[in-house]
Motif scaffolding. Structure first.
Motif, PDB file in Angstrom:
ATOM      1  N   LEU A  59       4.959  -2.816   3.769  1.00  0.00           N
ATOM      2  CA  LEU A  59       4.418  -3.998   3.341  1.00  0.00           C
ATOM      3  C   LEU A  59       2.745  -3.304   3.236  1.00  0.00           C
ATOM      4  CD1 LEU A  59       3.629  -6.850   3.184  1.00  0.00           C
ATOM      5  CD2 LEU A  59       3.156  -7.063   5.464  1.00  0.00           C
ATOM      6  N   SER A  99      14.253  -2.081   3.103  1.00  0.00           N
ATOM      7  CA  SER A  99      12.992  -2.593   3.241  1.00  0.00           C
ATOM      8  C   SER A  99      12.003  -1.761   2.422  1.00  0.00           C
ATOM      9  CB  SER A  99      12.545  -2.647   4.539  1.00  0.00           C
ATOM     10  OG  SER A  99      12.294  -1.269   5.156  1.00  0.00           O
ATOM     11  N   SER A 125      -2.078  -8.477   1.535  1.00  0.00           N
ATOM     12  CA  SER A 125      -1.940  -9.513   2.035  1.00  0.00           C
ATOM     13  C   SER A 125      -2.890 -10.189   2.241  1.00  0.00           C
ATOM     14  CB  SER A 125      -1.210  -9.234   3.587  1.00  0.00           C
ATOM     15  OG  SER A 125      -0.131  -8.416   3.548  1.00  0.00           O
TER      16      SER A 125
END
Length: 135
Positions: free
Chosen positions: A130, A127, A135
């Motif tokens: 984020l 991973s 976003s």
């Protein structure tokens, strides 16, 4: 460091070198037939089984051949009997990605099982953090 930790470290470093070299046989070595992997790209439900695991690597190798890196920065291993897990940070990206985000690191977690006196990877998870600002 215990003998088990040393064996696992060698296994993971050998795997990472195979990934870096685009060596599919080396990438698959020491992985269980029923491996489960959760990866950065889809499918979101992960891949199950060594055949599905094998199928995800050619696209990564093609991307990496364009100049991307795959190098372990840190690796920690925890062993308990016949099971172990390892977690690592990996430099994985292109020069352009590192120019935009010098701290970029792939997070890698591996679950291992000892079978017939040999460690094998049964679970793999990749991973990236984020960036909520994007976003």
């Amino acid at each position: 460091m215990s003998d088990d930790e040393k064996q696992i470290r060698v296994l993971i470093e050998r795997w990472a070198a195979a990934v870096h070299a685009g060596d599919i046989a080396g990438t698959l070595a020491d992985h269980a037939p029923d491996i489960v992997m959760f990866d950065v790209p889809p499918p979101n439900e992960g891949v199950r089984g060594i055949d599905a695991y094998r199928d995800v690597w050619p696209g990564f190798f093609d991307w990496q051949a364009q100049g991307a890196t795959f190098d372990i920065v840190s690796l920690d291993i925890e062993v308990g009997g016949d099971v172990a897990f390892a977690y690592a940070l990996v430099l994985c990206g292109t020069a352009e990605e590192f120019a935009r985000d010098p701290a970029r690191r792939l997070r890698l977690t591996l679950g291992l099982r000892k079978q017939q006196e040999r460690w094998i990877v049964v679970h793999e998870h990749h991973s990236f953090p984020l960036d909520l600002a994007e976003s």
